[in-house]
Design an enzyme around this catalytic site. Structure first.
Site, mmCIF file in Angstrom:
data_model
loop_
_atom_site.group_PDB
_atom_site.id
_atom_site.type_symbol
_atom_site.label_atom_id
_atom_site.label_comp_id
_atom_site.label_asym_id
_atom_site.label_seq_id
_atom_site.Cartn_x
_atom_site.Cartn_y
_atom_site.Cartn_z
ATOM 1 N N LYS A 44 8.089 34.982 3.424
ATOM 2 C CA LYS A 44 7.436 33.672 3.575
ATOM 3 C C LYS A 44 8.017 32.670 2.580
ATOM 4 O O LYS A 44 7.610 31.513 2.539
ATOM 5 C CB LYS A 44 5.920 33.789 3.348
ATOM 6 C CG LYS A 44 5.164 34.501 4.432
ATOM 7 C CD LYS A 44 3.661 34.184 4.347
ATOM 8 C CE LYS A 44 2.958 34.999 3.319
ATOM 9 N NZ LYS A 44 1.488 34.793 3.325
ATOM 10 N N LYS A 46 7.583 32.884 -0.606
ATOM 11 C CA LYS A 46 6.576 32.718 -1.659
ATOM 12 C C LYS A 46 6.787 33.787 -2.733
ATOM 13 O O LYS A 46 7.140 34.921 -2.428
ATOM 14 C CB LYS A 46 5.167 32.919 -1.075
ATOM 15 C CG LYS A 46 4.556 31.707 -0.395
ATOM 16 C CD LYS A 46 3.073 32.003 -0.075
ATOM 17 C CE LYS A 46 2.311 30.719 0.131
ATOM 18 N NZ LYS A 46 0.872 30.921 0.304
HETATM 19 N N1 C2G Z 1 -7.073 27.990 1.998
HETATM 20 C C1 C2G Z 1 -8.150 27.105 2.128
HETATM 21 N N2 C2G Z 1 -8.300 26.112 1.225
HETATM 22 C C2 C2G Z 1 -7.422 25.977 0.189
HETATM 23 C C3 C2G Z 1 -6.345 26.875 0.044
HETATM 24 C C4 C2G Z 1 -6.187 27.886 0.971
HETATM 25 O O1 C2G Z 1 -8.960 27.217 3.064
HETATM 26 N N3 C2G Z 1 -7.620 24.968 -0.692
HETATM 27 C C5 C2G Z 1 -6.911 29.040 3.010
HETATM 28 C C6 C2G Z 1 -5.601 28.913 3.791
HETATM 29 O O2 C2G Z 1 -5.747 27.952 4.835
HETATM 30 C C7 C2G Z 1 -5.410 30.333 4.316
HETATM 31 C C8 C2G Z 1 -6.067 31.195 3.213
HETATM 32 O O3 C2G Z 1 -6.852 30.303 2.400
HETATM 33 O O4 C2G Z 1 -6.130 30.509 5.534
HETATM 34 C C9 C2G Z 1 -5.052 31.898 2.340
HETATM 35 O O5 C2G Z 1 -4.159 30.927 1.845
HETATM 36 P P1 C2G Z 1 -2.683 31.419 1.401
HETATM 37 O O6 C2G Z 1 -2.812 32.556 0.458
HETATM 38 O O7 C2G Z 1 -1.884 30.215 1.010
HETATM 39 O O8 C2G Z 1 -2.149 31.991 2.808
HETATM 40 P P2 C2G Z 1 -0.710 31.798 3.466
HETATM 41 O O9 C2G Z 1 0.364 31.988 2.446
HETATM 42 O O10 C2G Z 1 -0.771 30.529 4.228
HETATM 43 O O11 C2G Z 1 -0.609 33.087 4.412
HETATM 44 O O12 C2G Z 1 0.168 35.434 8.431
HETATM 45 C C10 C2G Z 1 -0.483 34.344 7.825
HETATM 46 C C11 C2G Z 1 0.012 34.110 6.425
HETATM 47 O O13 C2G Z 1 0.008 35.317 5.678
HETATM 48 C C12 C2G Z 1 -0.875 33.063 5.756
#
Ligand code: C2G
Length: 132
Positions: A44, A46
């Site tokens: 990803k 990350k």
């Molecule tokens: N999230 C949220 N509000 C925030 C930050 C994050 O609602 N201020 C939510 C994101 O929308 C996501 C979840 O928390 O649904 C996890 O965020 P991340 O760890 O950034 O997930 P991501 O890297 O987008 O991974 O297959 C899908 C991916 O693995 C998603």
């Protein structure tokens, strides 16, 4: 029994994550969270501060989470939905539309993100504080 699943890195676990998981848990009876492994995070683009094991320990300790599994790659969602008898697949709305193909397998829901907080912002703010 209504089961919900969501996926994510959940690095530097913060109240935005908590508010998402709280809302998801309230939608049914069981919430499963698939935490991205360090290898998948590399795919990803990350690099998490906490290791996969540490992020699993934190997410599993959240009272809204019933079960944690590993997210190893993009293609596992359909299998996960079948394996875990998922009724609802849900993500924050930064993913709006990206997973609509899963609608043939379960309900797909995108919830509003929590404003003003993100793992990236935390890292930036902390690094700026150090340089003042
Ligand atoms: N999230 C949220 N509000 C925030 C930050 C994050 O609602 N201020 C939510 C994101 O929308 C996501 C979840 O928390 O649904 C996890 O965020 P991340 O760890 O950034 O997930 P991501 O890297 O987008 O991974 O297959 C899908 C991916 O693995 C998603």
């Amino acid at each position: 029994m209504k089961t919900i699943i969501t996926y994510g890195t959940f690095d530097l676990f913060h109240y935005g994550h908590v508010r998402l998981l709280k809302r998801l848990r309230a939608m049914g009876d069981k919430l499963i969270v698939a935490v991205s492994t360090d290898e998948f995070n590399a795919l990803k683009g990350k690099a998490a501060f906490f290791s996969y094991a540490q992020r699993v320990e934190i997410v599993a300790a959240c009272k809204y989470v019933d079960h944690v599994i590993a997210e190893n790659h993009w293609q596992q969602k359909v299998t996960d939905i079948a394996t875990h008898h998922i009724d609802i697949f849900a993500m924050g709305d930064d993913w709006q539309g990206h997973f609509d193909h899963l609608k043939q397998h379960c309900q797909v829901v995108y919830l509003a993100r929590t404003d003003e907080i993100s793992t990236t912002d935390i890292k930036v703010d902390l690094s700026q504080q150090q340089h003042h």
